[in-house]
Design a protein around this motif. Sequence first.
Motif, PDB file in Angstrom:
ATOM      1  N   ILE A 142     -24.647 -12.717  37.054  1.00  0.00           N
ATOM      2  CA  ILE A 142     -23.297 -12.545  36.499  1.00  0.00           C
ATOM      3  C   ILE A 142     -23.336 -11.690  35.232  1.00  0.00           C
ATOM      4  N   VAL A 143     -24.347 -11.902  34.379  1.00  0.00           N
ATOM      5  CA  VAL A 143     -24.490 -11.077  33.178  1.00  0.00           C
ATOM      6  C   VAL A 143     -24.713  -9.621  33.582  1.00  0.00           C
ATOM      7  N   HIS A 144     -25.580  -9.411  34.572  1.00  0.00           N
ATOM      8  CA  HIS A 144     -25.854  -8.061  35.072  1.00  0.00           C
ATOM      9  C   HIS A 144     -24.571  -7.408  35.583  1.00  0.00           C
ATOM     10  N   GLU A 145     -23.831  -8.124  36.413  1.00  0.00           N
ATOM     11  CA  GLU A 145     -22.577  -7.601  36.957  1.00  0.00           C
ATOM     12  C   GLU A 145     -21.580  -7.289  35.840  1.00  0.00           C
ATOM     13  N   SER A 146     -21.527  -8.151  34.839  1.00  0.00           N
ATOM     14  CA  SER A 146     -20.591  -7.954  33.729  1.00  0.00           C
ATOM     15  C   SER A 146     -20.912  -6.684  32.956  1.00  0.00           C
ATOM     16  N   MET A 147     -22.200  -6.454  32.704  1.00  0.00           N
ATOM     17  CA  MET A 147     -22.587  -5.250  31.981  1.00  0.00           C
ATOM     18  C   MET A 147     -22.321  -3.989  32.808  1.00  0.00           C
ATOM     19  N   GLU A 148     -22.545  -4.081  34.107  1.00  0.00           N
ATOM     20  CA  GLU A 148     -22.249  -2.939  34.976  1.00  0.00           C
ATOM     21  C   GLU A 148     -20.753  -2.648  34.998  1.00  0.00           C
ATOM     22  N   ASN A 149     -19.940  -3.706  35.049  1.00  0.00           N
ATOM     23  CA  ASN A 149     -18.487  -3.520  35.052  1.00  0.00           C
ATOM     24  C   ASN A 149     -18.018  -2.813  33.783  1.00  0.00           C
ATOM     25  N   ILE A 150     -18.593  -3.179  32.652  1.00  0.00           N
ATOM     26  CA  ILE A 150     -18.217  -2.529  31.385  1.00  0.00           C
ATOM     27  C   ILE A 150     -18.633  -1.061  31.404  1.00  0.00           C
ATOM     28  N   ARG A 151     -19.819  -0.778  31.922  1.00  0.00           N
ATOM     29  CA  ARG A 151     -20.270   0.611  32.006  1.00  0.00           C
ATOM     30  C   ARG A 151     -19.332   1.452  32.877  1.00  0.00           C
ATOM     31  N   LEU A 152     -18.757   0.811  33.889  1.00  0.00           N
ATOM     32  CA  LEU A 152     -17.870   1.515  34.813  1.00  0.00           C
ATOM     33  C   LEU A 152     -16.417   1.508  34.350  1.00  0.00           C
ATOM     34  N   GLY A 153     -16.170   0.964  33.157  1.00  0.00           N
ATOM     35  CA  GLY A 153     -14.813   0.950  32.626  1.00  0.00           C
ATOM     36  C   GLY A 153     -13.936  -0.162  33.166  1.00  0.00           C
TER      37      GLY A 153
END
Length: 356
Positions: free
Chosen positions: A77-88
């Motif tokens: 979930i942390v990984h997904e959250s950081m990816e989501n932020i990178r993707l805007g």
Amino acid sequence: MRKVAVQNLQPGMFLEKPVYTKGGRILLDRGVKLTESYIRRLGEFGIPFVYIWDERIAEIEIDDSVNDETRLRAAEIVHESMENIRLGKGLDTQEIKKMVEDIIKQILDNSEALLHLSEIRIAGEQLFHHSVNVAIYAILTGVNVRYGEKELLELGTGALLHDIGKSRLPARILNSPEPSFFSDCEEFRNHTSYGFEIMRRENNLSLLSAHVAYQHHECYDGTGYPRGLKGEEIHEYARIAAIANTYDILVSGLYGKRLAPYQTIEYIIAQAGRAFDPKLARIFSTNIAVYPLGSLVRLNTGQKGFVIHIPKNYPTRPIVRLIADADGKKYTGNYPEINLLQELTVFVEEVLEEES
């Protein structure tokens, strides 16, 4: 079960905990008999140690305060959250808070025990597992400060996302091999402000959770960043997270040399009143298993043995099952035990990486 550094593994040993690859897939499962090729592969994957079966302490099982399945999912979930932020994109706050609630429940179910957190051996993704560990350590401390469920959720959510601002840092910063680089790099320090901005825009997250991301590098004596806050100017959640963050960085070797739990606790106590809130540092230190179950230790008497029990509130006074006497003669078959809570002149002098 005991922890053995990969360089000290021998063919014929059996794994007692799985080793995972990225994404939580099993690389080597529990019960696998190690071969030279498996040991070499572990080294190639950068795995520093594994947990193996040892007949001398075969009945000892480490009952982690939070199970592997939950910790692996939380890291995802942390990984997904950081990816989501990178993707805007925004954060899935419902999923994040549900995950924190699951962690809180498991810790509350084990609240009478010292925190046992055997490390999940995984290739890569250290940053995400670090965030999960910080949340667990922070929540445990919140339980011992007697927080209610609302406070634990705010603290745990902030701790799980304390490094979310790193999602906005360039790869050259995050991948720097020099630990000292971070303390000197203004761009790296911006991750606290980035994290605050990301979290405060989420209507379903408490602003106090956002302040954990903002303030977890503030120091009790005012020498931290980003604002140089001092003492109780720093929110208590962030003062807790600062201790949890430092502890996990040092015991995991995230940015440099790995320290043993007892060495890390000594550092935290030494920094009480400087980097850390003295009261919270004391509470934290008395609820961590500084000599984890299965640790091989040398006593001040010269005897060697395995830690097999740790009394609540006295983490430095375990029961030790002896495997060798003061002259180095090994016991066979019948292993005597010594209770350091009763033998007050005896203490753990050193944690050993291997037998000799």
